[in-house]
Scaffold this motif. Structure first.
Motif, PDB file in Angstrom:
ATOM      1  N   THR A  98      26.189   0.148   0.529  1.00 36.75           N
ATOM      2  CA  THR A  98      24.783  -0.024   0.105  1.00 36.75           C
ATOM      3  C   THR A  98      24.092   1.201  -0.304  1.00 36.75           C
ATOM      4  OG1 THR A  98      24.719  -1.584   2.062  1.00 36.75           O
ATOM      5  CG2 THR A  98      22.597  -0.814   1.333  1.00 36.75           C
ATOM      6  N   LYS A  99      24.299   2.559   0.041  1.00 38.07           N
ATOM      7  CA  LYS A  99      23.749   3.802  -0.312  1.00 38.07           C
ATOM      8  C   LYS A  99      24.246   4.027  -1.999  1.00 38.07           C
ATOM      9  CE  LYS A  99      22.538   6.378   3.727  1.00 38.07           C
ATOM     10  NZ  LYS A  99      22.504   5.038   4.643  1.00 38.07           N
ATOM     11  N   SER A 100      25.312   3.503  -1.956  1.00 40.49           N
ATOM     12  CA  SER A 100      25.932   3.572  -3.487  1.00 40.49           C
ATOM     13  C   SER A 100      24.957   2.760  -4.465  1.00 40.49           C
ATOM     14  CB  SER A 100      27.323   3.624  -3.578  1.00 40.49           C
ATOM     15  OG  SER A 100      27.737   2.154  -3.399  1.00 40.49           O
ATOM     16  N   LYS A 101      24.633   1.957  -3.920  1.00 39.80           N
ATOM     17  CA  LYS A 101      23.798   0.930  -5.317  1.00 39.80           C
ATOM     18  C   LYS A 101      22.712   1.836  -5.994  1.00 39.80           C
ATOM     19  CE  LYS A 101      24.206  -3.696  -3.335  1.00 39.80           C
ATOM     20  NZ  LYS A 101      23.475  -4.771  -2.904  1.00 39.80           N
ATOM     21  N   THR A 102      22.085   2.667  -5.226  1.00 37.27           N
ATOM     22  CA  THR A 102      21.222   3.673  -6.022  1.00 37.27           C
ATOM     23  C   THR A 102      21.648   4.768  -6.198  1.00 37.27           C
ATOM     24  OG1 THR A 102      19.964   3.974  -3.783  1.00 37.27           O
ATOM     25  CG2 THR A 102      19.271   2.178  -5.289  1.00 37.27           C
ATOM     26  N   ASP A 103      21.949   5.252  -7.267  1.00 34.21           N
ATOM     27  CA  ASP A 103      22.647   6.615  -7.631  1.00 34.21           C
ATOM     28  C   ASP A 103      21.602   7.713  -7.655  1.00 34.21           C
ATOM     29  OD1 ASP A 103      24.482   8.370  -8.340  1.00 34.21           O
ATOM     30  OD2 ASP A 103      25.074   7.500  -9.961  1.00 34.21           O
ATOM     31  N   THR A 104      21.344   8.222  -6.568  1.00 31.02           N
ATOM     32  CA  THR A 104      20.485   9.380  -6.734  1.00 31.02           C
ATOM     33  C   THR A 104      21.233  10.508  -5.854  1.00 31.02           C
ATOM     34  OG1 THR A 104      19.560   8.806  -4.327  1.00 31.02           O
ATOM     35  CG2 THR A 104      18.325   8.007  -6.301  1.00 31.02           C
TER      36      THR A 104
ATOM     37  N   ASN B 166      21.407  10.151  -2.006  1.00 29.88           N
ATOM     38  CA  ASN B 166      22.248   9.222  -1.454  1.00 29.88           C
ATOM     39  C   ASN B 166      23.810   9.743  -1.763  1.00 29.88           C
ATOM     40  OD1 ASN B 166      20.438   7.322  -0.626  1.00 29.88           O
ATOM     41  ND2 ASN B 166      20.587   6.003  -2.542  1.00 29.88           N
ATOM     42  N   ARG B 167      24.150  10.594  -2.704  1.00 31.21           N
ATOM     43  CA  ARG B 167      25.359  11.031  -2.913  1.00 31.21           C
ATOM     44  C   ARG B 167      25.597  12.039  -1.873  1.00 31.21           C
ATOM     45  NH1 ARG B 167      28.543  10.599  -7.998  1.00 31.21           N
ATOM     46  NH2 ARG B 167      27.607   9.491  -9.367  1.00 31.21           N
TER      47      ARG B 167
ATOM     48  N   PHE C 136      30.333   5.502  -6.179  1.00 26.75           N
ATOM     49  CA  PHE C 136      29.256   5.324  -7.194  1.00 26.75           C
ATOM     50  C   PHE C 136      29.371   4.998  -8.483  1.00 26.75           C
ATOM     51  CE2 PHE C 136      27.318   7.651  -3.737  1.00 26.75           C
ATOM     52  CZ  PHE C 136      26.073   7.394  -3.768  1.00 26.75           C
TER      53      PHE C 136
ATOM     54  N   ALA D  14      29.992   0.367  -7.051  1.00 26.09           N
ATOM     55  CA  ALA D  14      28.780   0.233  -6.890  1.00 26.09           C
ATOM     56  C   ALA D  14      28.389  -0.675  -8.169  1.00 26.09           C
ATOM     57  CB  ALA D  14      27.812   1.314  -7.066  1.00 26.09           C
TER      58      ALA D  14
ATOM     59  N   ALA E 194      26.811  -4.812  -7.318  1.00 23.39           N
ATOM     60  CA  ALA E 194      25.507  -4.319  -7.324  1.00 23.39           C
ATOM     61  C   ALA E 194      24.475  -5.705  -6.929  1.00 23.39           C
ATOM     62  CB  ALA E 194      24.956  -3.999  -8.895  1.00 23.39           C
TER      63      ALA E 194
END
Length: 156
Positions: free
Chosen positions: A53-59, A62-63, A80, A84, A88
């Protein structure tokens, strides 16, 4: 009493359990499916789904959060970059546990845990599904075409 304690300790101490789940999650991300015991598969599902779930937004944040759990740079980039993108639009439920039976050596319950979107067998019929539907109010039923018997087709 263990009221409200949801962590399955898996017969291991904390550091060993965290390292084992991190390694299993990296293997799952790399190979898209792994075979393990049912208890470890259920623990892995709880471990890896929040990371996906965190990998959906590539920041960068989160990484770094995912890397602190996985501890392998290649797995984080694969998660990622490839996983992801494929998951998505899915709102959760990224993994599937399929029970396989008992292991020969110690009769342990075995299971296969896999990433849902990477299974072509289960997803083959999903793409052929119709998305539109016709209203029942609008028209009459179409007439059925006459069906020829198999014997006439074989003679020709």
């Amino acid at each position: 009493m263990r009221h409200g304690k949801k962590v399955n300790h898996l017969g291991r101490q904390t550091a060993h359990r965290k390292a084992m789940l991190a390694n299993m999650a990296c293997s799952l991300i790399e190979h898209k499916r792994i075979n393990t015991t049912v208890a470890k598969a259920k623990a892995l599902k709880q471990f890896v789904e929040p990371l996906i779930t965190k990998s959906k937004t590539d920041t960068t944040h989160n990484r770094r959060l995912v890397f602190s759990k996985l501890r392998q740079k290649e797995s984080v980039t694969d998660l990622f970059r490839d996983v992801a993108v494929k998951i998505a639009d899915r709102p959760g439920g990224y993994t599937r546990i399929i029970k396989l039976g008992n292991r020969l050596g110690d009769n342990a319950d075995m299971a296969m845990i896999e990433l849902v979107d990477y299974n072509e067998i289960y997803n083959a019929d999903k793409a052929a599904k119709k998305t539109t539907r016709r209203s029942r109010r609008g028209g009459s039923k179409p007439e059925a075409a006459p069906v020829e018997s198999k014997a006439t087709n074989e003679e020709e």
